[in-house]
Write a protein that holds these residues in place. Structure first.
Motif, PDB file in Angstrom:
ATOM      1  N   ARG A  16       0.861  -1.137  -0.582  1.00  0.00           N
ATOM      2  CA  ARG A  16       0.350   0.107  -0.063  1.00  0.00           C
ATOM      3  C   ARG A  16       1.209   1.569   0.016  1.00  0.00           C
ATOM      4  N   GLU A  17       1.959   1.117   1.072  1.00  0.00           N
ATOM      5  CA  GLU A  17       3.108   2.755   0.730  1.00  0.00           C
ATOM      6  C   GLU A  17       2.873   2.720  -1.032  1.00  0.00           C
ATOM      7  N   ASP A  18       3.278   1.793  -1.844  1.00  0.00           N
ATOM      8  CA  ASP A  18       4.398   1.952  -3.174  1.00  0.00           C
ATOM      9  C   ASP A  18       2.798   2.742  -3.876  1.00  0.00           C
ATOM     10  N   THR A  19       1.474   2.593  -3.430  1.00  0.00           N
ATOM     11  CA  THR A  19      -0.195   2.754  -4.370  1.00  0.00           C
ATOM     12  C   THR A  19      -0.707   4.292  -4.288  1.00  0.00           C
ATOM     13  N   PRO A  20      -0.337   4.647  -5.555  1.00  0.00           N
ATOM     14  CA  PRO A  20      -0.618   6.085  -5.722  1.00  0.00           C
ATOM     15  C   PRO A  20      -2.092   6.205  -5.056  1.00  0.00           C
ATOM     16  N   ILE A  21      -2.293   7.209  -3.684  1.00  0.00           N
ATOM     17  CA  ILE A  21      -3.517   7.905  -3.524  1.00  0.00           C
ATOM     18  C   ILE A  21      -3.299   9.364  -3.356  1.00  0.00           C
ATOM     19  N   GLN A  22      -2.201   9.683  -3.338  1.00  0.00           N
ATOM     20  CA  GLN A  22      -2.691  11.697  -3.003  1.00  0.00           C
ATOM     21  C   GLN A  22      -2.609  11.732  -4.350  1.00  0.00           C
ATOM     22  N   VAL A  23      -3.082  13.410  -3.767  1.00  0.00           N
ATOM     23  CA  VAL A  23      -3.578  14.358  -5.004  1.00  0.00           C
ATOM     24  C   VAL A  23      -2.355  14.356  -5.894  1.00  0.00           C
ATOM     25  N   SER A  24      -1.063  14.320  -5.668  1.00  0.00           N
ATOM     26  CA  SER A  24      -0.074  14.709  -6.529  1.00  0.00           C
ATOM     27  C   SER A  24       0.228  13.826  -7.593  1.00  0.00           C
ATOM     28  N   ASP A  25      -0.295  12.790  -7.284  1.00  0.00           N
ATOM     29  CA  ASP A  25      -0.701  11.095  -7.738  1.00  0.00           C
ATOM     30  C   ASP A  25      -1.294  11.517  -9.365  1.00  0.00           C
ATOM     31  N   TYR A  26      -3.095  12.170  -8.844  1.00  0.00           N
ATOM     32  CA  TYR A  26      -3.178  12.240  -9.792  1.00  0.00           C
ATOM     33  C   TYR A  26      -3.680  13.942 -10.283  1.00  0.00           C
ATOM     34  N   MET A  27      -3.593  15.289  -9.214  1.00  0.00           N
ATOM     35  CA  MET A  27      -3.027  16.044 -10.757  1.00  0.00           C
ATOM     36  C   MET A  27      -3.148  16.396 -11.703  1.00  0.00           C
ATOM     37  N   THR A  28      -3.370  17.757 -12.033  1.00  0.00           N
ATOM     38  CA  THR A  28      -3.229  17.851 -13.930  1.00  0.00           C
ATOM     39  C   THR A  28      -1.909  18.884 -13.284  1.00  0.00           C
ATOM     40  N   ARG A  29      -0.934  18.285 -14.178  1.00  0.00           N
ATOM     41  CA  ARG A  29       0.438  19.748 -14.251  1.00  0.00           C
ATOM     42  C   ARG A  29       0.255  20.601 -14.834  1.00  0.00           C
ATOM     43  N   ASP A  30      -0.065  20.143 -16.165  1.00  0.00           N
ATOM     44  CA  ASP A  30       0.254  20.684 -17.805  1.00  0.00           C
ATOM     45  C   ASP A  30      -0.810  21.593 -17.593  1.00  0.00           C
ATOM     46  N   LEU A  31      -1.015  22.836 -17.346  1.00  0.00           N
ATOM     47  CA  LEU A  31      -2.703  23.411 -17.603  1.00  0.00           C
ATOM     48  C   LEU A  31      -2.371  24.227 -17.857  1.00  0.00           C
ATOM     49  N   ILE A  32      -4.046  24.828 -18.941  1.00  0.00           N
ATOM     50  CA  ILE A  32      -3.920  26.280 -19.510  1.00  0.00           C
ATOM     51  C   ILE A  32      -4.177  26.834 -18.205  1.00  0.00           C
ATOM     52  N   THR A  33      -3.617  28.034 -18.289  1.00  0.00           N
ATOM     53  CA  THR A  33      -3.879  29.298 -17.847  1.00  0.00           C
ATOM     54  C   THR A  33      -4.086  30.866 -18.125  1.00  0.00           C
ATOM     55  N   PHE A  34      -4.616  31.389 -17.326  1.00  0.00           N
ATOM     56  CA  PHE A  34      -4.482  33.151 -18.180  1.00  0.00           C
ATOM     57  C   PHE A  34      -4.349  34.406 -17.491  1.00  0.00           C
ATOM     58  N   THR A  35      -3.948  35.481 -17.741  1.00  0.00           N
ATOM     59  CA  THR A  35      -3.153  36.440 -16.964  1.00  0.00           C
ATOM     60  C   THR A  35      -4.351  37.500 -16.441  1.00  0.00           C
ATOM     61  N   PRO A  36      -4.260  37.924 -15.651  1.00  0.00           N
ATOM     62  CA  PRO A  36      -5.630  39.336 -15.407  1.00  0.00           C
ATOM     63  C   PRO A  36      -5.721  39.997 -16.581  1.00  0.00           C
ATOM     64  N   ASP A  37      -4.697  40.051 -17.228  1.00  0.00           N
ATOM     65  CA  ASP A  37      -5.468  41.333 -18.499  1.00  0.00           C
ATOM     66  C   ASP A  37      -5.580  40.830 -20.160  1.00  0.00           C
ATOM     67  N   GLN A  38      -5.723  39.539 -19.420  1.00  0.00           N
ATOM     68  CA  GLN A  38      -6.380  39.038 -20.739  1.00  0.00           C
ATOM     69  C   GLN A  38      -8.164  39.558 -20.755  1.00  0.00           C
ATOM     70  N   SER A  39      -8.545  39.151 -22.537  1.00  0.00           N
ATOM     71  CA  SER A  39      -9.671  39.328 -22.601  1.00  0.00           C
ATOM     72  C   SER A  39     -11.063  38.580 -21.755  1.00  0.00           C
ATOM     73  N   VAL A  40     -12.035  38.290 -21.650  1.00  0.00           N
ATOM     74  CA  VAL A  40     -12.948  36.895 -21.537  1.00  0.00           C
ATOM     75  C   VAL A  40     -13.208  36.736 -23.114  1.00  0.00           C
ATOM     76  N   MET A  41     -12.936  37.465 -23.734  1.00  0.00           N
ATOM     77  CA  MET A  41     -13.600  36.162 -25.150  1.00  0.00           C
ATOM     78  C   MET A  41     -12.472  35.671 -25.443  1.00  0.00           C
ATOM     79  N   GLU A  42     -10.835  36.467 -25.175  1.00  0.00           N
ATOM     80  CA  GLU A  42      -9.829  35.130 -25.423  1.00  0.00           C
ATOM     81  C   GLU A  42     -10.131  34.178 -24.038  1.00  0.00           C
TER      82      GLU A  42
END
Length: 156
Positions: A16-42
Motif C-alpha cells: 500500500r505504501e507504493d500505491t498512489p493515493i495522494q492528490v499529487s499522484d492524480y493532479m493535472t500538472r500541464d495546465l492551461i492558465t490565464f492572465t489578469p489582463d487577457q480578454s474574457v473573449m479570449e
C-alpha cells in the motif's frame, strides 16, 4: 526425496505504501492558465477549444491570482448585453474569482473527494512554494477511483 511444489511463481502484491493515493499522484500538472489582463473573449475561445470549464489566473511568476470559469464568462456576456457594452473590453481580472481555496498535493485523494462534496467546487489548485504546480478536478478523483479499484480505500 524432497517436496516439489507445482504452485509456480506468485505475483508480487503491491504494498500500500507504493500505491498512489495522494492528490499529487492524480493532479493535472500541464495546465492551461490565464492572465489578469487577457480578454474574457479570449478565455471563452480557449475554454471552448480545449473543452474545459475554467482555469487558474496567474501572474508572470506563476503565482495564483484567481480562477476564471465558464460561469464567470457567462456573467460577463450577460452584463455586456444588458448594459449594451462591448465585450472585447472585458478583462479577466474583473470577472475572475479572487478568493480561491487550494488543496495540498499531499492530501489523500479521497479526503480531496470529501472536500469537493463539502464545497461543491469543480477544481482546486495546488500550490507549492507560492507557485501554482497543478490542479485537481472531480474527474481526476474519479480516475483515481478507477485506478485503485479493488484496493483498500484508506491510506492507513
Amino acid at each position: 526425496m524432497g517436496i516439489i511444489s507445482f504452485q509456480g511463481a506468485r505475483p508480487k502484491v503491491k504494498k500500500r505504501e507504493d500505491t498512489p493515493i495522494q492528490v499529487s499522484d492524480y493532479m493535472t500538472r500541464d495546465l492551461i492558465t490565464f492572465t489578469p489582463d487577457q480578454s474574457v473573449m479570449e478565455v471563452i475561445e480557449t475554454l471552448v477549444k480545449h473543452k474545459i470549464s475554467g482555469g487558474p489566473v496567474v501572474d508572470n511568476n506563476h503565482r495564483l491570482l484567481g480562477i476564471i470559469s465558464e460561469g464567470d464568462c457567462i456573467k460577463q456576456l450577460n452584463e455586456s448585453r444588458y448594459y449594451n457594452m462591448p465585450i472585447d473590453d472585458a478583462r479577466v481580472e474583473k470577472f475572475m474569482a479572487k478568493d480561491v481555496e487550494t488543496i495540498d498535493g499531499n492530501l489523500n485523494i479521497f479526503d480531496a473527494a470529501n472536500k469537493f462534496l463539502q464545497t461543491k467546487r469543480r477544481r482546486f489548485p495546488i500550490i507549492e512554494n507560492g507557485r501554482l504546480v497543478g490542479q485537481i478536478s472531480q474527474k481526476d478523483v474519479m480516475k483515481a477511483a478507477l485506478a485503485l479499484k479493488g484496493q483498500n480505500w484508506r491510506d492507513k
